[in-house]
Design a protein around this motif. Structure first.
Motif, PDB file in Angstrom:
ATOM      1  N   GLU A  93      45.186  27.159  36.230  1.00  0.00           N
ATOM      2  CA  GLU A  93      44.975  27.813  34.929  1.00  0.00           C
ATOM      3  C   GLU A  93      46.298  28.048  34.205  1.00  0.00           C
ATOM      4  O   GLU A  93      46.392  27.877  32.998  1.00  0.00           O
ATOM      5  CB  GLU A  93      44.249  29.159  35.111  1.00  0.00           C
ATOM      6  N   LYS A 127      47.515  26.329  30.766  1.00  0.00           N
ATOM      7  CA  LYS A 127      47.906  27.168  29.631  1.00  0.00           C
ATOM      8  C   LYS A 127      49.188  26.646  28.981  1.00  0.00           C
ATOM      9  O   LYS A 127      49.304  26.585  27.764  1.00  0.00           O
ATOM     10  CB  LYS A 127      48.098  28.609  30.097  1.00  0.00           C
ATOM     11  N   TYR A 128      50.149  26.264  29.829  1.00  0.00           N
ATOM     12  CA  TYR A 128      51.452  25.859  29.302  1.00  0.00           C
ATOM     13  C   TYR A 128      51.607  24.355  29.079  1.00  0.00           C
ATOM     14  O   TYR A 128      52.474  23.941  28.303  1.00  0.00           O
ATOM     15  CB  TYR A 128      52.570  26.351  30.224  1.00  0.00           C
ATOM     16  N   GLY A 131      48.523  22.121  29.190  1.00  0.00           N
ATOM     17  CA  GLY A 131      47.201  21.540  28.996  1.00  0.00           C
ATOM     18  C   GLY A 131      46.955  21.097  27.559  1.00  0.00           C
ATOM     19  O   GLY A 131      47.862  21.050  26.723  1.00  0.00           O
ATOM     20  N   ASN A 132      45.700  20.817  27.255  1.00  0.00           N
ATOM     21  CA  ASN A 132      45.328  20.268  25.942  1.00  0.00           C
ATOM     22  C   ASN A 132      45.666  21.180  24.768  1.00  0.00           C
ATOM     23  O   ASN A 132      45.900  20.704  23.669  1.00  0.00           O
ATOM     24  CB  ASN A 132      43.836  19.929  25.923  1.00  0.00           C
ATOM     25  N   ASN A 133      45.713  22.472  24.974  1.00  0.00           N
ATOM     26  CA  ASN A 133      46.003  23.410  23.883  1.00  0.00           C
ATOM     27  C   ASN A 133      47.415  23.978  23.958  1.00  0.00           C
ATOM     28  O   ASN A 133      47.700  25.011  23.383  1.00  0.00           O
ATOM     29  CB  ASN A 133      44.981  24.553  23.898  1.00  0.00           C
ATOM     30  N   SER A 134      48.307  23.319  24.665  1.00  0.00           N
ATOM     31  CA  SER A 134      49.645  23.860  24.899  1.00  0.00           C
ATOM     32  C   SER A 134      50.584  23.701  23.708  1.00  0.00           C
ATOM     33  O   SER A 134      51.548  24.443  23.589  1.00  0.00           O
ATOM     34  CB  SER A 134      50.270  23.197  26.127  1.00  0.00           C
ATOM     35  N   GLY A 135      50.348  22.716  22.863  1.00  0.00           N
ATOM     36  CA  GLY A 135      51.178  22.515  21.674  1.00  0.00           C
ATOM     37  C   GLY A 135      52.633  22.216  21.996  1.00  0.00           C
ATOM     38  O   GLY A 135      52.950  21.508  22.943  1.00  0.00           O
ATOM     39  N   LYS A 184      48.003  17.981  29.939  1.00  0.00           N
ATOM     40  CA  LYS A 184      47.622  17.055  28.870  1.00  0.00           C
ATOM     41  C   LYS A 184      48.267  15.697  29.128  1.00  0.00           C
ATOM     42  O   LYS A 184      49.434  15.611  29.527  1.00  0.00           O
ATOM     43  CB  LYS A 184      48.106  17.639  27.537  1.00  0.00           C
ATOM     44  N   ASN A 214      51.573  14.993  27.519  1.00  0.00           N
ATOM     45  CA  ASN A 214      52.657  15.757  28.148  1.00  0.00           C
ATOM     46  C   ASN A 214      53.115  15.098  29.447  1.00  0.00           C
ATOM     47  O   ASN A 214      54.299  15.163  29.789  1.00  0.00           O
ATOM     48  CB  ASN A 214      52.234  17.197  28.404  1.00  0.00           C
TER      49      ASN A 214
END
Length: 174
Positions: free
Chosen positions: A63, A67-68, A70-74, A108, A111
């Protein structure tokens, strides 16, 4: 039969080497010396890498990595991928087990590609050598070209790979 298919190119290469060795024993000797040297180098690099990977696998929860990275990490995921790839040590083949852990933990895909490219192009140990051998101006210009190239490459690879291929890759490690 599956084993023959898996090692087909190795067996073909071995067969060609045996044929060539009839014409020149030095080819066989050089090949064996080179292969032995490469195997010894791998055996010196991979055990510490595998120990570190085991620790990362146990200590970093899925998790948190998602968070850092993954797909929503930006932008944080991008910077973290570059940082991890840049501080890495060892040859490129040592990055592949770490890449498998990133896949397993749900990083991601772009990444992961950034991490692998950063491992090749922005490693701090390599940069220090490059600065001493070629100068800081050359190194800075190369980095200014390579870092955007790494980002563009990661998104192009992500764009051109089918979603099914990417999902298959993630399913293989989960």
């Amino acid at each position: 039969m599956k084993i023959l298919k898996r090692y087909k190119w190795f067996l073909i290469s071995l067969f060609v080497l045996m044929i060539l060795s009839f014409f020149s024993k030095s080819i066989l000797t050089k090949t064996i010396d080179t292969a032995s040297s490469n195997i010894l180098q791998m055996l010196s690099v991979l055990p510490p890498v595998m120990i570190l990977l085991g620790l990362v696998d146990v200590w970093v929860p899925r998790e948190q990595l998602m968070k850092y990275m993954g797909n929503n990490s930006g932008i944080i995921g991008i910077l973290l991928a570059i940082l991890i790839g840049s501080v890495a040590a060892g040859p490129m083949y040592a990055a592949f087990p770490f890449t498998a852990v990133l896949i397993k933990k749900g990083a991601k895909f772009s990444n992961i590609i950034i991490f692998m490219n950063a491992w090749c192009l922005t490693k701090i140990s390599t940069l220090l050598f490059e600065i001493s051998a070629l100068g800081y101006k050359f190194t800075l210009v190369r980095l200014l070209i390579d870092i955007p190239g790494v980002l563009i490459m990661s998104y192009l690879v992500n764009m051109f790979m089918s979603k099914d291929s990417i999902n298959e890759l993630y399913n293989k490690y989960n």
